[in-house]
Write a protein that holds these residues in place. Structure first.
Motif, mmCIF file in Angstrom:
data_model
loop_
_atom_site.group_PDB
_atom_site.id
_atom_site.type_symbol
_atom_site.label_atom_id
_atom_site.label_comp_id
_atom_site.label_asym_id
_atom_site.label_seq_id
_atom_site.Cartn_x
_atom_site.Cartn_y
_atom_site.Cartn_z
ATOM 1 N N UNK A 155 -17.283 32.734 0.329
ATOM 2 C CA UNK A 155 -17.676 31.331 0.203
ATOM 3 C C UNK A 155 -18.846 31.182 -0.764
ATOM 4 N N UNK A 156 -19.854 32.066 -0.609
ATOM 5 C CA UNK A 156 -21.027 31.975 -1.473
ATOM 6 C C UNK A 156 -20.692 32.175 -2.940
ATOM 7 N N UNK A 157 -19.836 33.161 -3.237
ATOM 8 C CA UNK A 157 -19.468 33.422 -4.622
ATOM 9 C C UNK A 157 -18.734 32.259 -5.260
ATOM 10 N N UNK A 158 -17.776 31.683 -4.542
ATOM 11 C CA UNK A 158 -17.005 30.572 -5.110
ATOM 12 C C UNK A 158 -17.850 29.301 -5.239
ATOM 13 N N UNK A 163 -20.205 25.103 -8.110
ATOM 14 C CA UNK A 163 -21.156 24.020 -7.842
ATOM 15 C C UNK A 163 -22.614 24.394 -8.079
ATOM 16 N N UNK A 164 -22.882 25.665 -8.374
ATOM 17 C CA UNK A 164 -24.264 26.077 -8.612
ATOM 18 C C UNK A 164 -24.879 26.759 -7.399
ATOM 19 N N UNK A 165 -26.004 27.419 -7.649
ATOM 20 C CA UNK A 165 -26.655 28.196 -6.597
ATOM 21 C C UNK A 165 -27.283 27.327 -5.506
ATOM 22 N N UNK A 248 -17.756 40.627 -17.654
ATOM 23 C CA UNK A 248 -17.213 39.385 -18.183
ATOM 24 C C UNK A 248 -16.580 38.469 -17.150
ATOM 25 N N UNK A 249 -16.804 38.709 -15.863
ATOM 26 C CA UNK A 249 -16.199 37.894 -14.811
ATOM 27 C C UNK A 249 -17.255 37.029 -14.132
ATOM 28 N N UNK A 250 -16.797 36.001 -13.400
ATOM 29 C CA UNK A 250 -17.692 35.052 -12.748
ATOM 30 C C UNK A 250 -18.169 35.573 -11.388
ATOM 31 N N UNK A 251 -19.154 34.854 -10.815
ATOM 32 C CA UNK A 251 -19.683 35.215 -9.500
ATOM 33 C C UNK A 251 -18.603 35.188 -8.426
ATOM 34 N N UNK A 252 -17.574 34.352 -8.618
ATOM 35 C CA UNK A 252 -16.498 34.261 -7.634
ATOM 36 C C UNK A 252 -15.762 35.583 -7.506
ATOM 37 N N UNK A 253 -15.603 36.324 -8.605
ATOM 38 C CA UNK A 253 -14.972 37.644 -8.544
ATOM 39 C C UNK A 253 -15.844 38.618 -7.773
#
Length: 395
Positions: A155-158, A163-165, A248-253
């Motif tokens: 949940x935190x990563x997505x 939506x930002x930190x 090269x990946x986002x926090x969601x990964x």
């Protein structure tokens, strides 16, 4: 790095500790995928992030040693209430911090009171439970803990990616506040029979506690098991997010990988705990460290990023072998009347690991590329596996 505790899951009164630790683990793990990246935004380099977390770990180490005095002077219920509130406030204030000095102050408060919170819940559980079937009960407890650690990073990563930190900090703070209200209700409004306030034990004396703790070879082994296990956790929670983002990946990964890594813990830890009750801890301990080491070495040599991401999740299988048996082994060799005093010495293994992991990593990164972290830490865990294979043959 996280300190985990047992709970008597099958006892109706004891289930409140499962719910409390679910709340706690969810609040803690929500912000874990993004904190290293948040700090890097302020400090710019992986090496600087490593030194920052080393400094935070030094503060945790001092707090762990002083906890033997704190818990002899202040009621555990008061420590629990204060810790929930301080963690909620500190995380909420993260929203307004954009300089490393301000953030470091509130992060120090958060980690110290998070440590006290885990310890107070652990001691409440110990006051309530009996010695029998410790392995199985730890396994049941970890299932609740790891449900929180499954949901939190995902949940935190997505949320952070989309939506930002700030929204993650608000949600984590709110969860700690819910934990405070729940515990306050159980302790004050409708006193719960599981929240026991035991008679005073042996007075705290730090030098004496350290000497007594390490005078027993089995407690010393338990300390080393905990140290290496938390060394892995410190590495994982700090460098998996940095490795993912640098690829090269986002926090969601990052959140997805950390969450998937919790699945082996949820499905296996009860079985591992039952195995330890019947057959001892030899196989789970050396096998767990071997899994850490082998997967890290494969990641070092592998050029395939997605395969490495999968291995980052798979290596948590080793943690599923270790978590249910570390505290179990300690408690098997610690008299009940000594637990309040000796538990703080044992907990100090965590801050020491959290000092060494980022400090060693910073020096590695000064001379070598990022991927060499996996080679060196993997080698450490392989050596740990070999050591415990021979030292725990009769355990």
């Amino acid at each position: 790095m996280l300190y985990k505790i047992r709970t008597p899951h099958h006892h109706g009164n004891g289930r409140i500790f499962s719910y409390l630790v679910l709340i706690l683990s969810l609040g803690v793990s929500l912000i874990m995928p993004l904190l290293p990246i948040y700090v890097k935004d302020m400090l710019n380099t992986d090496q600087a992030v490593s030194f920052f977390y080393s400094a935070i770990a030094v503060i945790m180490f001092v707090a762990a040693l002083l906890s033997t005095v704190v818990f002899s002077k202040v009621k555990k219920a008061s420590i629990t209430n204060i810790s929930f509130v301080v963690c909620a406030i500190a995380i909420f204030i993260f929203i307004f911090t954009n300089r490393i000095g301000e953030f470091g102050f509130f992060e120090s408060l958060r980690v110290v009171f998070r440590l006290f919170l885990f310890m107070s819940l652990a001691l409440f559980v110990r006051d309530f439970t009996r010695q029998s079937e410790l392995g199985k009960e730890e396994g049941y407890f970890y299932r609740y803990t790891n449900i929180g650690f499954l949901i939190g990073p995902l949940v935190g990563g997505f949320l952070a990616a989309w939506f930002g930190y700030e929204i993650v900090f608000i949600l984590s703070s709110a969860i700690f506040l819910i934990g405070f209200l729940y515990f306050y209700h159980l302790n004050v409004i409708q006193p719960h029979p599981a929240i026991i306030h035991p008679k005073k034990t042996i007075p705290a004396n730090l030098p004496r506690n350290i000497k007594v703790f390490f005078s027993d070879k089995d407690r010393t082994k338990a300390f080393l098991i905990s140290f290496l296990m938390i060394l892995f956790g410190a590495f994982k929670w700090l460098f998996v997010p940095l490795y993912v983002v640098s690829s090269g990946y986002m926090e969601s990964m990052s959140g997805l990988i950390l969450a998937l890594g919790i699945l082996p813990l949820i499905f296996l830890e009860v079985k591992v705990g039952k195995y330890a009750d019947k057959h001892g801890i030899h196989l789970p301990v050396w096998g767990g460290f071997a899994i850490f080491g082998l997967t890290m070495l494969i990641i070092f040599f592998s050029p395939f990023i997605l395969l490495n991401f999968l291995l980052l999740a798979v290596m948590n299988l080793g943690e599923a072998f270790l978590e249910p048996v570390a505290d179990y082994y300690l408690l098997k060799h610690t008299p009940r009347e000594e637990e309040n005093n000796l538990f703080g010495v044992y907990i100090a293994a965590g801050p020491i690991a959290n000092i060494i992991a980022p400090t060693l990593s910073a020096f590695i990164l000064f001379f070598l590329p990022f991927k060499f972290l996996f080679l060196i830490f993997g080698t450490i865990f392989i050596l740990g596996s070999v050591y415990f294979h021979f030292k725990l043959k009769n355990s």
